[in-house]
Structures are given as C-alpha cells and as structure tokens.
Design a protein around this motif. Sequence first.
Motif, PDB file in Angstrom:
ATOM      1  N   PHE A  87       3.547  -7.409 -10.468  1.00 30.96           N
ATOM      2  CA  PHE A  87       3.735  -6.184 -10.912  1.00 30.96           C
ATOM      3  C   PHE A  87       4.972  -6.543 -11.707  1.00 30.96           C
ATOM      4  CE2 PHE A  87       1.161  -4.981  -7.428  1.00 30.96           C
ATOM      5  CZ  PHE A  87       0.225  -4.079  -7.852  1.00 30.96           C
ATOM      6  N   LEU A 134      -6.091  -1.224  -6.825  1.00 33.98           N
ATOM      7  CA  LEU A 134      -5.689  -1.759  -5.546  1.00 33.98           C
ATOM      8  C   LEU A 134      -5.086  -0.927  -4.691  1.00 33.98           C
ATOM      9  CD1 LEU A 134      -4.644  -4.543  -4.354  1.00 33.98           C
ATOM     10  CD2 LEU A 134      -2.490  -4.385  -5.525  1.00 33.98           C
ATOM     11  N   LEU A 135      -4.472   0.112  -4.983  1.00 32.32           N
ATOM     12  CA  LEU A 135      -4.077   1.048  -4.145  1.00 32.32           C
ATOM     13  C   LEU A 135      -5.206   1.550  -3.324  1.00 32.32           C
ATOM     14  CD1 LEU A 135      -2.448   3.424  -2.894  1.00 32.32           C
ATOM     15  CD2 LEU A 135      -2.573   4.322  -5.169  1.00 32.32           C
ATOM     16  N   GLU A 177      -4.063  -1.090 -10.824  1.00 36.38           N
ATOM     17  CA  GLU A 177      -3.083  -0.802  -9.748  1.00 36.38           C
ATOM     18  C   GLU A 177      -3.595   0.441  -8.896  1.00 36.38           C
ATOM     19  OE1 GLU A 177       0.570   1.449 -11.098  1.00 36.38           O
ATOM     20  OE2 GLU A 177       1.610   0.034  -9.616  1.00 36.38           O
ATOM     21  N   CYS A 178      -4.148   1.394  -9.682  1.00 34.11           N
ATOM     22  CA  CYS A 178      -4.797   2.417  -8.678  1.00 34.11           C
ATOM     23  C   CYS A 178      -5.925   1.744  -8.027  1.00 34.11           C
ATOM     24  CB  CYS A 178      -5.137   3.457  -9.796  1.00 34.11           C
ATOM     25  SG  CYS A 178      -5.786   4.948  -8.873  1.00 34.11           S
ATOM     26  N   LEU A 195       0.788  -1.177   0.042  1.00 30.05           N
ATOM     27  CA  LEU A 195       0.180  -0.125  -0.033  1.00 30.05           C
ATOM     28  C   LEU A 195       0.799   1.232   0.135  1.00 30.05           C
ATOM     29  CD1 LEU A 195      -2.527   2.029   0.584  1.00 30.05           C
ATOM     30  CD2 LEU A 195      -2.439   1.105   2.900  1.00 30.05           C
ATOM     31  N   ARG A 213       2.410   7.089  -6.352  1.00 26.17           N
ATOM     32  CA  ARG A 213       1.099   7.841  -6.915  1.00 26.17           C
ATOM     33  C   ARG A 213       1.329   9.214  -6.144  1.00 26.17           C
ATOM     34  NH1 ARG A 213      -2.470   5.353 -11.292  1.00 26.17           N
ATOM     35  NH2 ARG A 213      -1.589   3.457 -11.271  1.00 26.17           N
ATOM     36  N   THR A 255       3.015  11.239 -11.896  1.00 27.86           N
ATOM     37  CA  THR A 255       2.835  10.107 -11.231  1.00 27.86           C
ATOM     38  C   THR A 255       3.611   8.872 -11.292  1.00 27.86           C
ATOM     39  OG1 THR A 255       1.093   9.223 -12.661  1.00 27.86           O
ATOM     40  CG2 THR A 255       0.510  10.671 -10.792  1.00 27.86           C
ATOM     41  N   LEU A 307       2.819   1.879  -3.242  1.00 28.89           N
ATOM     42  CA  LEU A 307       1.855   2.353  -4.253  1.00 28.89           C
ATOM     43  C   LEU A 307       1.300   3.633  -4.134  1.00 28.89           C
ATOM     44  CD1 LEU A 307      -0.378  -0.847  -4.868  1.00 28.89           C
ATOM     45  CD2 LEU A 307       1.347  -0.104  -6.268  1.00 28.89           C
ATOM     46  N   PHE A 364       4.627  -1.241 -11.512  1.00 26.78           N
ATOM     47  CA  PHE A 364       5.009  -2.312 -12.690  1.00 26.78           C
ATOM     48  C   PHE A 364       6.449  -2.045 -13.106  1.00 26.78           C
ATOM     49  CE2 PHE A 364       0.429  -2.739 -12.980  1.00 26.78           C
ATOM     50  CZ  PHE A 364       0.365  -3.936 -12.940  1.00 26.78           C
ATOM     51  N   LEU A 377      -6.141   9.954 -11.666  1.00 22.98           N
ATOM     52  CA  LEU A 377      -4.788   9.546 -11.758  1.00 22.98           C
ATOM     53  C   LEU A 377      -4.651   8.106 -12.159  1.00 22.98           C
ATOM     54  CD1 LEU A 377      -2.755  11.152  -8.801  1.00 22.98           C
ATOM     55  CD2 LEU A 377      -2.999  12.138 -10.922  1.00 22.98           C
ATOM     56  N   GLY A 378      -5.830   7.622 -12.238  1.00 21.81           N
ATOM     57  CA  GLY A 378      -5.768   6.177 -12.740  1.00 21.81           C
ATOM     58  C   GLY A 378      -5.172   5.823 -14.023  1.00 21.81           C
ATOM     59  N   GLY A 379      -5.247   6.739 -14.926  1.00 18.49           N
ATOM     60  CA  GLY A 379      -4.856   6.333 -16.302  1.00 18.49           C
ATOM     61  C   GLY A 379      -3.169   6.139 -16.068  1.00 18.49           C
ATOM     62  N   LYS A 408      -5.448  17.961 -10.290  1.00 13.92           N
ATOM     63  CA  LYS A 408      -4.197  17.812 -10.914  1.00 13.92           C
ATOM     64  C   LYS A 408      -3.868  18.902 -12.085  1.00 13.92           C
ATOM     65  CE  LYS A 408      -6.431  14.736 -14.316  1.00 13.92           C
ATOM     66  NZ  LYS A 408      -6.099  13.346 -14.904  1.00 13.92           N
ATOM     67  N   VAL A 435      -2.277  -0.573 -15.270  1.00 15.44           N
ATOM     68  CA  VAL A 435      -1.942   0.770 -14.320  1.00 15.44           C
ATOM     69  C   VAL A 435      -3.186   1.188 -13.756  1.00 15.44           C
ATOM     70  CG1 VAL A 435      -0.759   2.920 -14.253  1.00 15.44           C
ATOM     71  CG2 VAL A 435      -0.075   1.058 -15.827  1.00 15.44           C
ATOM     72  N   VAL A 436      -4.370   1.215 -14.307  1.00 18.76           N
ATOM     73  CA  VAL A 436      -5.578   1.741 -13.836  1.00 18.76           C
ATOM     74  C   VAL A 436      -5.768   0.728 -12.785  1.00 18.76           C
ATOM     75  CG1 VAL A 436      -8.069   2.384 -13.915  1.00 18.76           C
ATOM     76  CG2 VAL A 436      -6.517   2.710 -15.742  1.00 18.76           C
TER      77      VAL A 436
END
Lengths: 337, 337
Positions: free
Chosen positions: A178, B121-122, B118-119, A122, A129, A151, A125, A155, B296-298, A145, B115-116
């Motif tokens: 990852f 999961l975060l 991952e966001c 956590l 970000r 960011t 990540l 991975f 920021l998910g992208g 933003k 990557v999205v």
Amino acid sequence: MTDKKKILIALTPREKETFFPKNYSDLLDLAAEYKEVDPLAYNAQTWAELLLTYQPEILVSGWKAPTLPVSIIGNPDNKLKYLVYLPGSVRKILPIEFLDAGLLVTNWGNVISRVVAECGLLLALAALRRVGYWAPAMQRDGAWKNEQTVTGSLFERKVGLHGFGSISQELVRLMKPFGVEIATYSPSVPDSLLAEFGVSRAKTLEDLFSQYDVIIELAALTPKNVHMVTEELIRMIPEGGAFVNIGRGAVVDEYALARVASEGKIQVAVDVYEVEPLPKDHPFRNNPNIILLPHLGGPTTDRRADCGKLGIQNIKNYYEGKPLENLITRSIYERAT
Amino acid sequence: MTDKKKILIALTPREKETFFPKNYSDLLDLAAEYKEVDPLAYNAQTWAELLLTYQPEILVSGWKAPTLPVSIIGNPDNKLKYLVYLPGSVRKILPIEFLDAGLLVTNWGNVISRVVAECGLLLALAALRRVGYWAPAMQRDGAWKNEQTVTGSLFERKVGLHGFGSISQELVRLMKPFGVEIATYSPSVPDSLLAEFGVSRAKTLEDLFSQYDVIIELAALTPKNVHMVTEELIRMIPEGGAFVNIGRGAVVDEYALARVASEGKIQVAVDVYEVEPLPKDHPFRNNPNIILLPHLGGPTTDRRADCGKLGIQNIKNYYEGKPLENLITRSIYERAT
C-alpha cells in the motif's frame, strides 16, 4: 531423537478436529504410549488422580482442559514435564506455581500473529471505507450512497503502530503493497529492528497520534498501560483518520473513544474490549462510526491447524533437546490476559 | 513543449476540490488562456454556444458536465480536440459520434485500479471473517461470539480471479503477502502476462469456481457475459469459500447468488449491482451471509487527487505529442457501463 514419551491427550472431539484436521496421527506417532481423554469428563479430583496414575510426561490440551491441580506439585507420582497447550491464554488452566516448579509450557504464541495482523488490516480498510456504517445500513435500512458519501483508502497513508511486537511486524509485511509510511511508539524496541522493517520511531505517543492518521493499537496490557490511550490522545488523530484496536481493550479509554467516534472526524474499528463479552448497552454499540467484531482477531477456524502443527513440532523439539517455540515464561504469563 | 492551448474548465466547486485539492494552479498554468464555468449552469443549447464561441481546444470536466452536443460536430467554430474527463464513465456525457469524429478523450482509467483492488481485498477478508453478519449484529443486536462461531483467513487460500485486467493485476500485488495460490479465467490474456504475475490459468470457468475457494468477480460486462455466473457455477465454490463481486453486477445471476448465500456454505461480498441503486427489497438485503457496499470500489474521496494529477500529466503529454494515458477507444467505450 531420544526415546518417545508417554503422552496424555485431553481434547474434546471439536478441539481435536480444529487443531489436527488432517494430521492427528502424526501426534499419536510421537508417543511411546498415549491415552486420549475427554477433558469435560473430569473434575479437579479425578483430573489429579488421572495425572498421578497414568503419569504422562507430556500433556496436550486445549480450552476445555481442567485446571492443573496444584496438589500434584512435588508428588513423586507426578511425572509431568511438558504441557503443550494448543490455544493461547494459558492462565485459565495453569496456576503459576507450575512454572515456578519447572514445568515447560508452550502455547500458540506468535504462530497466530499473522492472522491477528490480517484482522488489523481488514479493520483499517473497513474503517477507512466506513463499513461500520454501510454494512448495517445497506443490509437493514435499504441505504445507498449519495453525493455526500466520503470514503478513504490505505494507499500512501501514514500508519502509526502503538507497540511493535510480532503482530505489528506482520502488519508491516501486509501493508507493504500500500506504499504506507509507518512509525511506531514502542520505547523498548531496538533501533536495529525498526531499521530492518523500515519503520520509523515516534518519540512520544502524542507524536504518533498527531502525525499519523491510521493508528493501530497493539500495546501490551500492563498495569501502567491501563487507559493510557486517553481522550486527549484520541482527539489528536488527524481528521479523516482511523483508530483500530486489535490489542487489548483496557489500554484504551473506551468511553472517550466512543465519544470521539460519535463526532465523525475519525472512524473506529474494534475487535477487543475491556469487558468481554461486550456489554449490550456499551456506547460502542449503535455507533455508525464504529465497526465491531467480537474478538475474532485470533486464529481463524481454518488456521487453527497451524497451532496443532506447532504443537507437533514442539514435541519433536522437546525430544531432540532443541529450544521450544513460544515457551511461556513468568513474565509472559504475568502479561497475558 | 508546443504552445499552450485554450482550456475550458467545467467543474463544480466540489469537483474542483476533490480532483485538485492542492494543485489546481498547476492545471491553470497549462493554459494559454482559460475559462472556468459551473457546468450546472448550462443546458444543451447554452453549452453548445459556449463551446462554439469560447472555442477551447481542451475541455476539462467531471460528473456534472452537460452532454457534449452532437450538433457541434463538423461546425468550423468547434475547435475542441481533447476532452479530459476526470471521472470514469464517459458515456453519460459523450455521444460516441465524437470518437468517430476524432475527438481525443481520456478518463481516470487504470489510475483507480489499485483502489478498486483494495476494495476487493477488503471484501474478501470481510467475507471470510463474516463481517456481513458481525458488523450489523454487533452494532444493532448486542451480539457476541460463541463456540459455534466460524471464521476464515485469506492466508494460504486458493484465489480465483474471473478476469485479468488492471484491477486483477493490482489484486495479485496486494495479496502477495498472504501466500495465496492464484488462478484466473481470462481466455484473452496471454501466457506471458500470467507468468509475469505468477498466476496460473484455469481452462474453464467451472475449473476456476470448483478448484479455487475465494472467487473475485472482475469480468467485463459484454452482451455475452450477462448472467454468465450461473447458480450452477456458484454452487461449485467449495464450502467455506467466498464470492466477491467488485466488477459488474449484471455478470452474475444475483438472485441465484442470494439463494446460495442464504444456505451459508459460502460467504458473499458485493459492491456492484445489476440495478443501482440496489432496490430496497433486493434479496441481497437482510441476508447475514452477504456483506454489501454501495458501489464504493472506485476512487475513494482521498484518492481522487490521483485522477486530477493524471489529467494534468495527460495535458502535458498532449502538448508534447506523447501518448495519452487511458485514452478512450471505441471498444473501451462500448464495454463501459
């Protein structure tokens, strides 16, 4: 199974609920006879009296148990052979003399490792970000933003684990999807274990910090490890990297870490501190490049049941003469905080 | 490979650096002849003139490209056959008439899905550990935990995915080490795909929200999906659960979500909003049970290179007559935001 034994259970109602949300009766079933007491109702003297008069062979306790009175060691009325301490840091309630006198003691040990590792994932990540900036700024300052927003992702990163105990091993499992490349600096760990986990060895701490860009701090706190993560080391982490401490605060020069974080080249996430509670005026606070948690790495509320299950299993192991899991040795005791 | 074609590259210096940090020359190598222009230097008229006079067969562009002028459709001097749009939301620069006229268009498509995910999961981990409260409170208010502090883990949870596209599929991979039980509500997805991922099917959205306690919102935004996640549904999430939106803001009744979050029975994490930028006075703000990120998910800054690589691969595919990855169809265009 041999005969069941007399068990003293010293848990607050809250501890009982948190460690045995569904299976408290399984614990009671393991006793030939049991007594439940509220640990908050005892002082040093009445606690000693209780242990010598009720004469339990097994004591099950939590954070709120009174310290075991050294005065009972050697007393023929002291029948205590096994302390099932459900949380982690046993030093608070257990003078080391009891270990020397042969008392068996277990704690939650590595049953919590995966949950601490989860906190590490956590925070890694979150650092990448920049949640340390965004969570407060979005909530309090109406932020959004812009084109300069940077960011990062985990991975295909290079992850450096400082220390390779059970938490690091769980982290390797969690980070597997990852596609990260992982190295560790942990001189005492054998090559065979690293090979099993697919982790490479950094020869020096300098190599780890300069060649890997997501550093997870998990070194044990020993006298020679105090402040071993120096400003010089922290400055070696490549730009855009992250430093996450879920191990022990005192391993790191925290003031140096705060200074480097302020410069913005790396992001920092911290759950553990040299002084806890973290002082209000500590330079980690009000630092937008640092995300802070108040030492929440340990078992989350919903996973404390795992510790209760382990306690029940260990009492069964004790009865059956099997090895106890997470037995506290003198060296574990001395390294604990 | 057939003959190379004439390529127009319309990227700002910043876009060039972010999409092709190391391999820009690989892109240039794919052109029989190329021209690089700064997209910010063009208006609708000069952009149309450039396309008709330079006559590229392939256009590579980013966020800053001017809208393709409908006036060039059908003009014999318009030789454009393939638009390599490196980011995602092509609607900003592409009138739908071009698709109808047969222009091939690709975007970053599912290369960003992981990557999205991952966001997601975060945010799930952060919601369960209550980072939405702790990050601001630790940083700004000098906070520390106390005995009432409650935290949660993802281990062995029941996860409900609303929608089962490529991001959900990546999330299943990332969550595998947590031993979670996963279900999805996604009526159009075939049983065979769910079986491949080990995901079970919730028959209704009510079943998903009431029987799974970590809900990840990933439903597509279509007219009939607007505000489909109602207050009634949100209230079905079991106490101690979490709701994470990394899909589309307008799918959710945001004001209802803010109300339910305020009551503290569930934790909420949001990256996407019905109105972006998120208004300063939105009830998501100043809400300690909600963690917010500014969409920021992208693809993170460090993973935008994946989009450049995909563009290069797609131009090769185009030359070799192979299928293009992430080709924009009319239905994808219409569902995009």
